[in-house]
Motif scaffolding. Structure first.
Motif, PDB file in Angstrom:
ATOM      1  N   ARG A  22       7.820 -12.776 -25.308  1.00 38.69           N
ATOM      2  CA  ARG A  22       8.541 -14.255 -25.315  1.00 38.69           C
ATOM      3  C   ARG A  22       9.599 -14.349 -26.327  1.00 38.69           C
ATOM      4  O   ARG A  22      10.159 -15.375 -26.566  1.00 38.69           O
ATOM      5  CB  ARG A  22       7.471 -15.458 -25.894  1.00 38.69           C
ATOM      6  CG  ARG A  22       6.335 -15.628 -24.670  1.00 38.69           C
ATOM      7  CD  ARG A  22       4.977 -16.018 -25.226  1.00 38.69           C
ATOM      8  NE  ARG A  22       4.143 -15.933 -24.099  1.00 38.69           N
ATOM      9  CZ  ARG A  22       3.581 -17.011 -23.159  1.00 38.69           C
ATOM     10  NH1 ARG A  22       4.752 -17.858 -23.376  1.00 38.69           N
ATOM     11  NH2 ARG A  22       2.994 -16.844 -22.301  1.00 38.69           N
ATOM     12  N   ILE A  23      10.046 -13.182 -27.015  1.00 34.96           N
ATOM     13  CA  ILE A  23      11.024 -13.196 -28.087  1.00 34.96           C
ATOM     14  C   ILE A  23      12.368 -13.295 -27.453  1.00 34.96           C
ATOM     15  O   ILE A  23      13.054 -12.201 -27.662  1.00 34.96           O
ATOM     16  CB  ILE A  23      10.894 -12.357 -29.059  1.00 34.96           C
ATOM     17  CG1 ILE A  23      10.596 -10.925 -28.830  1.00 34.96           C
ATOM     18  CG2 ILE A  23       9.833 -12.820 -30.219  1.00 34.96           C
ATOM     19  CD1 ILE A  23      10.960 -10.059 -29.773  1.00 34.96           C
ATOM     20  N   VAL A  24      12.555 -13.829 -26.222  1.00 32.42           N
ATOM     21  CA  VAL A  24      13.632 -13.562 -25.209  1.00 32.42           C
ATOM     22  C   VAL A  24      14.386 -14.895 -24.945  1.00 32.42           C
ATOM     23  O   VAL A  24      13.981 -16.076 -25.215  1.00 32.42           O
ATOM     24  CB  VAL A  24      13.161 -13.248 -23.834  1.00 32.42           C
ATOM     25  CG1 VAL A  24      12.482 -11.682 -24.202  1.00 32.42           C
ATOM     26  CG2 VAL A  24      12.072 -13.709 -23.445  1.00 32.42           C
ATOM     27  N   ASP A  25      15.531 -14.870 -24.388  1.00 31.20           N
ATOM     28  CA  ASP A  25      16.366 -16.029 -23.984  1.00 31.20           C
ATOM     29  C   ASP A  25      15.470 -16.828 -23.178  1.00 31.20           C
ATOM     30  O   ASP A  25      15.613 -18.107 -23.240  1.00 31.20           O
ATOM     31  CB  ASP A  25      17.528 -15.559 -23.164  1.00 31.20           C
ATOM     32  CG  ASP A  25      18.639 -14.847 -24.151  1.00 31.20           C
ATOM     33  OD1 ASP A  25      18.363 -15.021 -25.283  1.00 31.20           O
ATOM     34  OD2 ASP A  25      19.371 -14.108 -23.646  1.00 31.20           O
ATOM     35  N   ALA A  26      14.643 -16.312 -22.010  1.00 34.18           N
ATOM     36  CA  ALA A  26      14.014 -17.237 -21.489  1.00 34.18           C
ATOM     37  C   ALA A  26      13.124 -18.189 -22.072  1.00 34.18           C
ATOM     38  O   ALA A  26      12.670 -19.206 -21.565  1.00 34.18           O
ATOM     39  CB  ALA A  26      13.283 -16.397 -20.123  1.00 34.18           C
ATOM     40  N   HIS A  27      12.673 -17.870 -23.367  1.00 31.25           N
ATOM     41  CA  HIS A  27      11.853 -18.746 -23.990  1.00 31.25           C
ATOM     42  C   HIS A  27      12.810 -19.443 -25.275  1.00 31.25           C
ATOM     43  O   HIS A  27      12.023 -19.885 -26.301  1.00 31.25           O
ATOM     44  CB  HIS A  27      10.622 -17.901 -24.510  1.00 31.25           C
ATOM     45  CG  HIS A  27       9.399 -17.795 -23.310  1.00 31.25           C
ATOM     46  ND1 HIS A  27       8.584 -18.508 -23.137  1.00 31.25           N
ATOM     47  CD2 HIS A  27       9.442 -16.779 -22.517  1.00 31.25           C
ATOM     48  CE1 HIS A  27       7.817 -18.057 -22.199  1.00 31.25           C
ATOM     49  NE2 HIS A  27       8.274 -16.891 -21.657  1.00 31.25           N
ATOM     50  N   ASN A  28      13.701 -19.445 -24.959  1.00 31.87           N
ATOM     51  CA  ASN A  28      14.804 -20.250 -25.890  1.00 31.87           C
ATOM     52  C   ASN A  28      14.843 -19.473 -27.386  1.00 31.87           C
ATOM     53  O   ASN A  28      14.895 -20.235 -28.387  1.00 31.87           O
ATOM     54  CB  ASN A  28      14.371 -21.713 -26.023  1.00 31.87           C
ATOM     55  CG  ASN A  28      14.676 -22.493 -24.811  1.00 31.87           C
ATOM     56  OD1 ASN A  28      15.913 -22.190 -24.161  1.00 31.87           O
ATOM     57  ND2 ASN A  28      13.566 -23.287 -24.578  1.00 31.87           N
ATOM     58  N   PRO A  53       8.506  -2.956 -20.348  1.00 31.70           N
ATOM     59  CA  PRO A  53      10.130  -2.850 -19.714  1.00 31.70           C
ATOM     60  C   PRO A  53      10.289  -4.182 -18.593  1.00 31.70           C
ATOM     61  O   PRO A  53      11.306  -4.679 -18.645  1.00 31.70           O
ATOM     62  CB  PRO A  53      10.099  -1.564 -18.788  1.00 31.70           C
ATOM     63  CG  PRO A  53       8.600  -1.147 -18.753  1.00 31.70           C
ATOM     64  CD  PRO A  53       7.914  -1.697 -19.995  1.00 31.70           C
ATOM     65  N   SER A  54       9.154  -4.747 -18.143  1.00 33.67           N
ATOM     66  CA  SER A  54       9.082  -5.964 -17.138  1.00 33.67           C
ATOM     67  C   SER A  54       9.494  -7.188 -17.960  1.00 33.67           C
ATOM     68  O   SER A  54       9.663  -8.148 -17.309  1.00 33.67           O
ATOM     69  CB  SER A  54       8.067  -6.024 -16.492  1.00 33.67           C
ATOM     70  OG  SER A  54       6.972  -6.265 -17.226  1.00 33.67           O
ATOM     71  N   TYR A  55       9.531  -7.092 -19.396  1.00 33.02           N
ATOM     72  CA  TYR A  55       9.484  -8.580 -19.969  1.00 33.02           C
ATOM     73  C   TYR A  55      10.942  -8.977 -19.896  1.00 33.02           C
ATOM     74  O   TYR A  55      11.767  -8.230 -20.768  1.00 33.02           O
ATOM     75  CB  TYR A  55       8.853  -8.627 -21.328  1.00 33.02           C
ATOM     76  CG  TYR A  55       7.347  -8.399 -21.342  1.00 33.02           C
ATOM     77  CD1 TYR A  55       6.507  -8.570 -20.051  1.00 33.02           C
ATOM     78  CD2 TYR A  55       6.617  -7.910 -22.484  1.00 33.02           C
ATOM     79  CE1 TYR A  55       5.154  -8.459 -20.228  1.00 33.02           C
ATOM     80  CE2 TYR A  55       5.373  -7.749 -22.304  1.00 33.02           C
ATOM     81  CZ  TYR A  55       4.460  -8.122 -21.206  1.00 33.02           C
ATOM     82  OH  TYR A  55       3.174  -7.849 -21.373  1.00 33.02           O
ATOM     83  N   SER A  56      11.509  -9.718 -19.228  1.00 31.05           N
ATOM     84  CA  SER A  56      12.681 -10.290 -19.223  1.00 31.05           C
ATOM     85  C   SER A  56      13.797  -9.144 -18.944  1.00 31.05           C
ATOM     86  O   SER A  56      14.859  -8.690 -19.780  1.00 31.05           O
ATOM     87  CB  SER A  56      13.077 -11.108 -20.287  1.00 31.05           C
ATOM     88  OG  SER A  56      12.545 -12.227 -20.408  1.00 31.05           O
ATOM     89  N   ASN A  57      13.494  -8.324 -18.003  1.00 24.85           N
ATOM     90  CA  ASN A  57      14.432  -6.889 -17.614  1.00 24.85           C
ATOM     91  C   ASN A  57      14.546  -6.363 -18.993  1.00 24.85           C
ATOM     92  O   ASN A  57      15.747  -5.891 -19.014  1.00 24.85           O
ATOM     93  CB  ASN A  57      15.505  -7.703 -17.103  1.00 24.85           C
ATOM     94  CG  ASN A  57      15.279  -7.869 -15.522  1.00 24.85           C
ATOM     95  OD1 ASN A  57      14.590  -7.024 -14.767  1.00 24.85           O
ATOM     96  ND2 ASN A  57      16.079  -9.025 -15.296  1.00 24.85           N
TER      97      ASN A  57
END
Ligand SMILES: NC(=O)c1ccc[n+]([C@@H]2O[C@H](COP(=O)([O-])OP(=O)(O)OC[C@H]3O[C@@H](n4cnc5c(N)ncnc54)[C@H](OP(=O)(O)O)[C@@H]3O)[C@@H](O)[C@H]2O)c1
Length: 286
Positions: A22-28, A53-57
């Motif tokens: 979740r440390i990705v843009d999709a989770h702000n 690898p599948s987490y937010s590409n």
């Protein structure tokens, strides 16, 4: 934080570990925030980081790679393959290593094996297990694992067929109500000395109102550690504070907690135990 043995590997980890999905843009969560959160986690004693690898590409892996930099040796880095073939998995590993800016991973996992048919594909000639074994022989990965959150019988079968070092499974309090890894999987896995890692501790955030009890329940199980998905510094600090003052949950408290959350035991909430993610129908075991 309490440290526990990691199965028969000789390693130890604190009870709270880091789920990096979740440390990705999709989770702000911006890249700068992600790097700060990960570094704070390491400073506070967290050493075990789970990504895929599948987490937010690949963005989750990329950010871990940037955050670790000089601290690579201080962490136990786990990534996965969702490809069920040898060749496809080796290609994924090559890409993971680039994004993670490293030449080895501490643990490589077969990602989310839901059915016996998928397990058979991984174990078939030319299947993903061949890639895991080869990469371990070459020293590119140090240990092997499998994950699943739907049907404990699949992961039980997996540890019968191959001596995996660890297994990552769903172990939230809400998971207690159906296809329970706590009841069906933990006793046998512990008997075999396999390290057990818990996930879904917050049932994808649905247990957030009970976050102290949710962590207390999972930490009280006979597991090595739990990876918790954290996407803000506030969540990290709260979870650290619970983990640092952890004491096993008494049975009486556990029963009262079950009563409070029993209404969440439905396939819309427990999507990972549904036939399809948003089907609203339970997965049905053969
Ligand atoms: N099959 C597999 O191998 C597999 C599958 C899924 C995930 N994973 C791994 O497991 C990790 C954990 O994911 P999960 O699916 O098990 O999710 P989870 O840990 O059950 O839920 C994480 C969510 O809980 C909320 N949360 C965390 N700390 C909180 C706090 N202190 N107070 C309130 N809310 C809090 C946040 O949700 P909000 O968005 O509501 O803030 C966070 O995104 C992932 O990061 C990934 O590394 C593996």
């Amino acid at each position: 934080m309490e440290q526990r043995a990691y199965g028969s590997t000789g390693k130890q980890f604190p009870i709270l570990s880091f789920g990096a999905q979740r440390i990705v843009d999709a989770h702000n969560c911006t890249e700068e925030q992600a790097i700060r959160i990960v570094n704070r986690a390491i400073d506070a004693g967290i050493t075990y980081f789970d990504t895929a690898p599948s987490y937010s590409n690949g963005q989750s892996e990329e950010r871990l790679g940037k955050a670790f930099q000089a601290r690579r040796k201080d962490v136990h880095l786990v990534t996965k393959t969702h490809d069920r073939t040898r060749d496809g998995s080796l290609k994924l590993l090559e890409e993971s290593l680039k994004r993670l800016q490293t030449d080895y991973v501490d643990e490589w996992r077969l990602h989310n094996v839901m059915t016996m048919e998928e397990l058979d594909r991984c174990f078939a000639p030319g299947g993903a297990l061949e890639a895991l074994i080869e990469a371990k022989e070459q020293g590119i990965v140090k240990s092997l694992s499998i994950s699943g959150h739907t049907n404990p019988r699949v992961q039980l079968e997996a540890i019968d067929r191959h001596p995996f070092d660890s297994v990552l499974v769903a172990l939230s309090a809400a998971d207690h109500f159906i296809y329970s890894f706590a009841h069906e999987f933990l006793p046998k896995a512990n008997e075999k000395g396999v390290a057990i890692v818990g996930m879904k501790v917050f049932a994808l955030g649905k247990l957030a109102p009970w976050y102290e009890k949710a962590l207390g329940y999972t930490f009280s199980l006979p597991i090595s550690t739990a990876i918790v998905g954290m996407e803000s510094m506030e969540q990290l600090e709260r979870n650290l504070s619970v983990a640092q003052s952890f004491a096993p949950m008494p049975e009486t408290e556990r029963v009262e907690f079950f009563k409070e959350i029993a209404h969440l035991a439905n396939p819309e909430v427990l999507r990972w135990k549904a036939s399809e993610w948003t089907s609203g129908q339970w997965y049905v075991r053969a």
